[in-house]
Design a protein around this motif. Structure first.
Motif, mmCIF file in Angstrom:
data_model
loop_
_atom_site.group_PDB
_atom_site.id
_atom_site.type_symbol
_atom_site.label_atom_id
_atom_site.label_comp_id
_atom_site.label_asym_id
_atom_site.label_seq_id
_atom_site.Cartn_x
_atom_site.Cartn_y
_atom_site.Cartn_z
ATOM 1 N N ALA A 133 16.584 31.148 -138.401
ATOM 2 C CA ALA A 133 16.866 32.582 -138.444
ATOM 3 C C ALA A 133 15.466 33.479 -138.028
ATOM 4 O O ALA A 133 15.437 34.352 -137.337
ATOM 5 C CB ALA A 133 17.602 33.109 -139.553
ATOM 6 N N ALA A 134 14.331 32.776 -138.783
ATOM 7 C CA ALA A 134 13.098 33.496 -138.445
ATOM 8 C C ALA A 134 12.868 33.475 -136.940
ATOM 9 O O ALA A 134 11.937 34.376 -136.443
ATOM 10 C CB ALA A 134 12.050 33.107 -139.316
ATOM 11 N N ARG A 135 13.147 32.496 -136.297
ATOM 12 C CA ARG A 135 12.682 32.048 -134.829
ATOM 13 C C ARG A 135 13.655 32.474 -133.931
ATOM 14 O O ARG A 135 13.277 32.714 -132.767
ATOM 15 C CB ARG A 135 12.330 30.793 -134.978
ATOM 16 N N ALA A 136 14.921 32.970 -134.348
ATOM 17 C CA ALA A 136 15.952 33.299 -133.441
ATOM 18 C C ALA A 136 15.491 34.389 -132.686
ATOM 19 O O ALA A 136 15.743 34.473 -131.166
ATOM 20 C CB ALA A 136 17.243 33.663 -134.114
ATOM 21 N N PRO A 137 14.593 35.632 -132.878
ATOM 22 C CA PRO A 137 14.422 36.807 -131.980
ATOM 23 C C PRO A 137 13.298 36.154 -130.740
ATOM 24 O O PRO A 137 13.204 37.039 -129.997
ATOM 25 C CB PRO A 137 14.094 37.772 -132.776
ATOM 26 N N ILE A 138 12.631 35.174 -131.053
ATOM 27 C CA ILE A 138 11.444 34.838 -130.232
ATOM 28 C C ILE A 138 12.149 34.160 -128.954
ATOM 29 O O ILE A 138 12.678 33.077 -128.974
ATOM 30 C CB ILE A 138 10.463 34.026 -130.945
ATOM 31 N N PRO A 139 11.683 34.590 -127.727
ATOM 32 C CA PRO A 139 12.129 34.026 -126.414
ATOM 33 C C PRO A 139 11.543 32.876 -126.217
ATOM 34 O O PRO A 139 10.092 32.831 -126.580
ATOM 35 C CB PRO A 139 12.101 35.352 -125.459
ATOM 36 N N ASP A 140 12.066 32.266 -125.268
ATOM 37 C CA ASP A 140 11.285 30.952 -124.808
ATOM 38 C C ASP A 140 10.204 31.307 -124.186
ATOM 39 O O ASP A 140 10.102 32.422 -123.486
ATOM 40 C CB ASP A 140 12.038 30.225 -123.748
ATOM 41 N N GLY A 141 8.873 30.744 -124.072
ATOM 42 C CA GLY A 141 7.707 30.929 -123.570
ATOM 43 C C GLY A 141 6.803 32.038 -124.011
ATOM 44 O O GLY A 141 5.653 32.236 -123.645
ATOM 45 N N ALA A 142 7.388 32.599 -125.153
ATOM 46 C CA ALA A 142 6.520 33.607 -126.034
ATOM 47 C C ALA A 142 5.454 32.983 -126.992
ATOM 48 O O ALA A 142 5.819 31.606 -127.105
ATOM 49 C CB ALA A 142 7.284 34.535 -126.654
ATOM 50 N N VAL A 143 4.299 33.437 -127.294
ATOM 51 C CA VAL A 143 3.547 33.033 -128.308
ATOM 52 C C VAL A 143 3.991 33.272 -129.657
ATOM 53 O O VAL A 143 4.225 34.601 -129.984
ATOM 54 C CB VAL A 143 2.093 33.492 -127.873
ATOM 55 N N GLU A 144 3.964 32.507 -130.563
ATOM 56 C CA GLU A 144 4.276 32.762 -131.983
ATOM 57 C C GLU A 144 2.866 32.473 -132.930
ATOM 58 O O GLU A 144 2.313 31.523 -132.816
ATOM 59 C CB GLU A 144 5.418 31.844 -132.445
ATOM 60 N N VAL A 145 2.891 33.501 -133.880
ATOM 61 C CA VAL A 145 2.113 33.295 -135.248
ATOM 62 C C VAL A 145 3.172 33.389 -136.192
ATOM 63 O O VAL A 145 3.884 34.238 -136.322
ATOM 64 C CB VAL A 145 1.061 34.174 -135.113
ATOM 65 N N CYS A 146 3.084 32.294 -137.105
ATOM 66 C CA CYS A 146 3.997 32.379 -138.145
ATOM 67 C C CYS A 146 3.204 32.449 -139.455
ATOM 68 O O CYS A 146 2.212 32.014 -139.815
ATOM 69 C CB CYS A 146 4.702 30.711 -138.375
ATOM 70 N N LEU A 147 4.082 33.353 -140.268
ATOM 71 C CA LEU A 147 3.467 33.682 -141.528
ATOM 72 C C LEU A 147 4.203 32.850 -142.645
ATOM 73 O O LEU A 147 5.654 33.042 -142.868
ATOM 74 C CB LEU A 147 3.607 35.254 -141.910
ATOM 75 N N CYS A 148 3.414 32.270 -143.471
ATOM 76 C CA CYS A 148 4.211 31.513 -144.551
ATOM 77 C C CYS A 148 3.359 31.292 -145.713
ATOM 78 O O CYS A 148 2.418 30.651 -145.499
ATOM 79 C CB CYS A 148 4.837 30.184 -144.005
ATOM 80 N N HIS A 149 3.673 31.747 -147.002
ATOM 81 C CA HIS A 149 2.850 31.702 -148.101
ATOM 82 C C HIS A 149 2.122 30.563 -148.466
ATOM 83 O O HIS A 149 0.975 30.221 -148.503
ATOM 84 C CB HIS A 149 3.376 32.298 -149.029
ATOM 85 N N ASN A 150 3.063 29.399 -148.513
ATOM 86 C CA ASN A 150 2.843 28.087 -148.873
ATOM 87 C C ASN A 150 2.350 27.067 -147.809
ATOM 88 O O ASN A 150 3.248 26.943 -147.041
ATOM 89 C CB ASN A 150 4.112 27.377 -149.790
ATOM 90 N N PRO A 151 1.034 26.588 -147.877
ATOM 91 C CA PRO A 151 0.704 25.847 -146.657
ATOM 92 C C PRO A 151 1.445 24.418 -146.473
ATOM 93 O O PRO A 151 1.487 23.638 -145.479
ATOM 94 C CB PRO A 151 -0.767 25.592 -147.010
ATOM 95 N N SER A 152 2.376 24.077 -147.411
ATOM 96 C CA SER A 152 2.877 22.676 -147.559
ATOM 97 C C SER A 152 3.846 22.663 -146.595
ATOM 98 O O SER A 152 4.508 21.545 -146.313
ATOM 99 C CB SER A 152 3.219 22.360 -149.026
ATOM 100 N N ALA A 153 4.422 23.932 -146.306
ATOM 101 C CA ALA A 153 5.616 24.119 -145.216
ATOM 102 C C ALA A 153 5.106 23.650 -143.714
ATOM 103 O O ALA A 153 5.672 23.670 -142.805
ATOM 104 C CB ALA A 153 6.190 25.408 -145.482
ATOM 105 N N GLY A 154 3.633 23.792 -143.761
ATOM 106 C CA GLY A 154 3.130 23.686 -142.440
ATOM 107 C C GLY A 154 3.671 22.740 -141.414
ATOM 108 O O GLY A 154 4.006 23.062 -140.339
ATOM 109 N N PRO A 155 3.668 21.197 -141.893
ATOM 110 C CA PRO A 155 4.316 20.418 -141.063
ATOM 111 C C PRO A 155 5.601 20.764 -140.370
ATOM 112 O O PRO A 155 5.899 20.257 -139.372
ATOM 113 C CB PRO A 155 4.115 19.119 -141.639
ATOM 114 N N ALA A 156 6.421 21.191 -141.000
ATOM 115 C CA ALA A 156 7.807 21.488 -141.061
ATOM 116 C C ALA A 156 7.640 22.663 -139.962
ATOM 117 O O ALA A 156 8.834 23.192 -139.254
ATOM 118 C CB ALA A 156 8.463 21.772 -141.949
#
Ligand SMILES: [Fe+2]
Ligand SMILES: [Fe+2]
Length: 294
Positions: A192-215
């Motif tokens: 759901a978080a990524r659903a609004p992002i169109p193909d080819g766009a650049v994403e920066v993701c905010l997520c408090h816990n770095p353990s989720a990084g690989p996912a």
């Protein structure tokens, strides 16, 4: 039928007893002048670290030679951090040409009211960021399940909370996505978080816990901004493993750079050892390979 989305029941990492112990220690430290001492020692203009991270995005950025996102994290507002603690940090950032602000969670230590009391400096920061101010929650922010009070107080001051959602930065091909805290968020929905992002766009993701990084790492996502670890806060061999695992301040996960902020505030004691308080200045610059589709 659409695929099932990941829904997690929250895991309470800190027991009520442990949180009460932190609260008691923080209260004692505050009575001894710990809040003002911590602010002088770690948050003054001379002491605060502004850490620069430069990330090429592989496409033009309109009229911008770079887009600068200031990342603040882990304020832990409460007995050891208040609006006066944050004011010098905001003052320092006003001269840095910040385009957007990202706050990656742990607004509070224990009580949501302490986060609401940061309203004035956070409003001032949002006004200084022409491309907007964005936030996600950290594990501490769900105390009493009253995090919505922070949303209500800060939304009117220019802050956008990305709760499994994404927002475009102006008319640039840049999107910020934000994920609920992987440990204590009631619903963690990356899709759901990524659903609004169109193909080819650049994403920066905010997520408090770095353990989720690989996912979260994927083509097109040039950076993940996390916090949570406080860089171990007290970086001594015997105390290193008491807090959450710290993967390092900069970890390359395939096409995605995981940036882990050491944060601004503290938990337990108003001390840091061999770990600065910091704001990360993420400079997104044209150049590099064009962003492939995920
Ligand atoms: Fe934290
Ligand atoms: Fe945290």
């Amino acid at each position: 039928m659409p695929p099932a989305r990941p829904v997690r029941q929250p895991v309470r990492r800190h027991s009520q007893g442990r949180l009460a112990l932190f609260d008691a220690v923080e209260g004692t430290a505050a009575l001894l002048g710990g809040r003002a001492w911590y602010a002088r020692r770690w948050l003054s203009a001379r002491r605060l670290l502004l850490r620069r991270e430069v990330v090429p995005v592989g496409c033009a950025l309109g009229s911008h030679s770079r887009v600068r996102i200031a990342q603040l994290s882990d304020l832990h507002a409460g007995r050891l951090f208040n609006a006066r603690s944050l004011e010098p940090v905001v003052d320092r950032l006003l001269g840095e040409g910040v385009d957007a602000v990202a706050l990656t969670g742990d607004f509070i230590a224990h009580e949501v009211e302490a986060g609401v009391a940061l309203r004035q400096p956070l409003a001032r920061l949002a006004r200084a960021a022409p491309l907007g101010a964005y936030a996600v929650f950290g594990n501490h922010d769900y105390r009493g399940r009253r995090e919505q009070a922070l949303v209500q107080a800060l939304s009117s001051e220019g802050w956008t909370f990305l709760r499994n959602d994404a927002a475009r930065l102006g008319d640039l091909p840049l999107w910020l996505s934000g994920i609920e805290d992987p440990e204590e968020g009631r619903l963690v929905d990356i899709q759901a978080a990524r659903a609004p992002i169109p193909d080819g766009a650049v994403e920066v993701c905010l997520c408090h816990n770095p353990s989720a990084g690989p996912a979260l790492a994927r083509p097109g996502c040039v950076a993940i901004l996390s916090g949570h670890t406080h860089g171990r806060q007290i970086d001594l061999p015997l105390l290193r493993d008491l807090g959450p695992r710290h993967p390092g301040t900069r970890v390359q996960l395939g096409p995605t750079r995981l940036v882990v902020s050491r944060g601004l505030g503290v938990v337990g004691v108003p001390l840091r050892c061999r770990v600065p308080a910091e704001v990360v200045l993420l400079d997104l610059v044209p150049g590099g390979e064009p962003p492939p589709s995920p």
